[in-house]
Design a protein around this motif. Structure first.
Motif, mmCIF file in Angstrom:
data_model
loop_
_atom_site.group_PDB
_atom_site.id
_atom_site.type_symbol
_atom_site.label_atom_id
_atom_site.label_comp_id
_atom_site.label_asym_id
_atom_site.label_seq_id
_atom_site.Cartn_x
_atom_site.Cartn_y
_atom_site.Cartn_z
ATOM 1 N N UNK A 140 12.452 -6.672 16.648
ATOM 2 C CA UNK A 140 12.509 -7.843 15.778
ATOM 3 C C UNK A 140 11.447 -8.804 16.295
ATOM 4 N N UNK A 141 10.936 -9.651 15.432
ATOM 5 C CA UNK A 141 9.800 -10.498 15.793
ATOM 6 C C UNK A 141 10.138 -11.976 15.571
ATOM 7 N N UNK A 142 9.718 -12.780 16.516
ATOM 8 C CA UNK A 142 10.008 -14.206 16.469
ATOM 9 C C UNK A 142 8.685 -14.938 16.291
ATOM 10 N N UNK A 143 8.569 -15.645 15.189
ATOM 11 C CA UNK A 143 7.289 -16.256 14.830
ATOM 12 C C UNK A 143 7.386 -17.755 15.103
ATOM 13 N N UNK A 183 6.794 -12.038 20.313
ATOM 14 C CA UNK A 183 6.366 -13.293 19.682
ATOM 15 C C UNK A 183 5.159 -13.090 18.766
ATOM 16 N N UNK A 184 5.209 -13.776 17.634
ATOM 17 C CA UNK A 184 4.039 -14.023 16.794
ATOM 18 C C UNK A 184 3.964 -15.550 16.670
ATOM 19 N N UNK A 185 2.893 -16.052 16.068
ATOM 20 C CA UNK A 185 2.741 -17.513 16.000
ATOM 21 C C UNK A 185 2.293 -17.967 14.614
ATOM 22 N N UNK A 186 2.774 -19.141 14.217
ATOM 23 C CA UNK A 186 2.307 -19.756 12.971
ATOM 24 C C UNK A 186 1.080 -20.609 13.276
ATOM 25 N N UNK A 187 -0.029 -20.301 12.605
ATOM 26 C CA UNK A 187 -1.247 -21.112 12.725
ATOM 27 C C UNK A 187 -1.789 -21.365 11.319
#
Lengths: 275, 275
Positions: A140-143, A183-187
């Motif tokens: 699962x991925x947490x952004x 982790x992924x990130x919002x940019x």
């Protein structure tokens, strides 16, 4: 879903497009309002019309919660439809959650287990123990919010901490957390020139990029500075696709807009020799 | 509800206690699990047993969302029960929301209009245009995270920005936003020594204070540094009250714990000559 599965899907479809499902009953075609579940019917039509052109759908949870039980049921039905009809699709709960540990665990269960999302967006303000409960879920991925596309991003995210912007500190700190590989990130796309700096900190992570289109960001600029060897980008478009028309042709017009973006993405991938 | 109404209730009840409703089906008394809606039945029993000792209830939204439609229905029923049976009670949706403008408006509608909460907690990371949509609602209150009670608070909230901790910058900035009179702030009890500094920035605002009891904060310390002439504090206790017992006596034991806190609060109010 594994990250490799997402990358494979991107390469097969030659697309790294995410379609945001921000369903507002005041904006959808009037003829849908007579149906039993207009929110689900709208989503289903959009999904059927665009699923081969995008790799992910991002239901915006606020737009479901605003309709109470009906909204939550429409969300469940939408997720069930995606899982059974297009199981290859990556799903993002755009929820911007984050709370003390045991509460974050409950949010993670709500989105990862009950609704079976592949990923969820979270806010970083409460720090490590508010995010790690999400990271504990395998595949699962947490952004996490890093640098958002709105004007308010400049209130706190870009202020200097020891000579360095807060969002950079957030990225550097998050990398040290347990299971940070999830982790992924919002940019935001509206800040394309920041991608170079961001890629120095998180070269391999996927970035979820809102703000292309309606909010003024440029796809080619984002790719120029933000793309990595595995693409590493999920470009979101919500209103620009789902509200391309509010007539009976809304689904085919949504497809046209998604197709334009997919074609632009395929060109960019070819240019970067990504196969 | 107006702030004055809340203050009047505090003075009448000689209490500024908030009871957090974090309903976990693994923790509530087993005999409730046979009922049709155990979450609502648990809340109803806790509310009936404590309503005269507290001024607010704070449903923790994660704990409802984790149970999907059933959870959301239990939340609606709990809110309806509060509105019809104890309309004087202040209600807090502990949701930690915050997103770009139109999405925040949808969250505000979900909590202020659909569920008729008096207030909702929000996160500050996305800045002004993510919070102002909540502030636009008259006689509704937006409770923004400032300094939280968890360990992760030290990851970002207390780092120095131009020589001053980030949470202070957050407070100073938020004060300049439109309708900032509708703001309250979350400040954890585990950091009582910080209240002096916080009161210099927001002398008149209400502070919602988690972390007394289970998380180790001291009520008298918080009041010593954080109380103002109108009290200005809402002290939350969740697990310490609602899980005082998991037997058939859970409601009466919850009342005992709430009574202890109310009595301590009445003493403190008398000591500070607040009538």
């Amino acid at each position: 879903m594994t990250t490799q599965h997402l990358i494979d899907q991107i390469k097969t479809k030659k697309s790294f497009l995410t379609v945001g499902l921000d369903v507002d009953l005041n904006k959808i075609p009037k003829h849908l309002l007579d149906l039993e579940d207009p929110i689900f019917e709208f989503n289903k039509a959009i999904i059927d019309a665009t699923h081969d052109l995008c790799v992910a759908y991002k239901p915006n949870i606020a737009f479901f919660e605003a309709y109470g039980i009906k909204g939550w049921m429409a969300l469940q039905k939408t997720m069930h439809y995606l899982h059974t009809t297009y199981p290859e699709i990556f799903t993002i709960a755009d929820a911007k959650r984050g709370d003390i540990g045991n509460t974050s665990t409950m949010y993670a269960k709500a989105f990862f287990e009950d609704l079976e999302f592949d990923s969820v967006t979270v806010a970083p303000y409460m720090g490590k123990d508010s995010v790690e409960p999400f990271l504990a879920f395998e595949n699962k991925h947490t952004i996490m919010l890093a640098l958002t596309s709105n004007e308010g991003a400049f209130d706190f995210q870009t202020i200097k901490v020891d000579g360095k912007e807060l969002y950079k500190r957030v990225l550097e700190t998050a990398k040290t957390w347990k299971n940070s590989q999830n982790l992924m990130y919002v940019v935001g796309a509206t800040k394309a020139e920041y991608f170079t700096e961001i890629r120095k900190i998180v070269p391999d992570s996927f970035l979820l990029v809102p703000g292309v289109g309606a909010q003024g960001g440029s796809l080619s600029e984002v790719c120029k500075y933000g793309m990595n060897a595995q693409i590493g980008l999920l470009i979101n478009s919500s209103r620009g696709i789902i509200y391309a028309s509010n007539g009976v042709d809304f689904a085919s017009r949504a497809r046209q807009e998604a197709l334009k973006m997919q074609q632009e993405m395929a060109q960019i991938m070819a240019l970067h020799l990504i196969k």
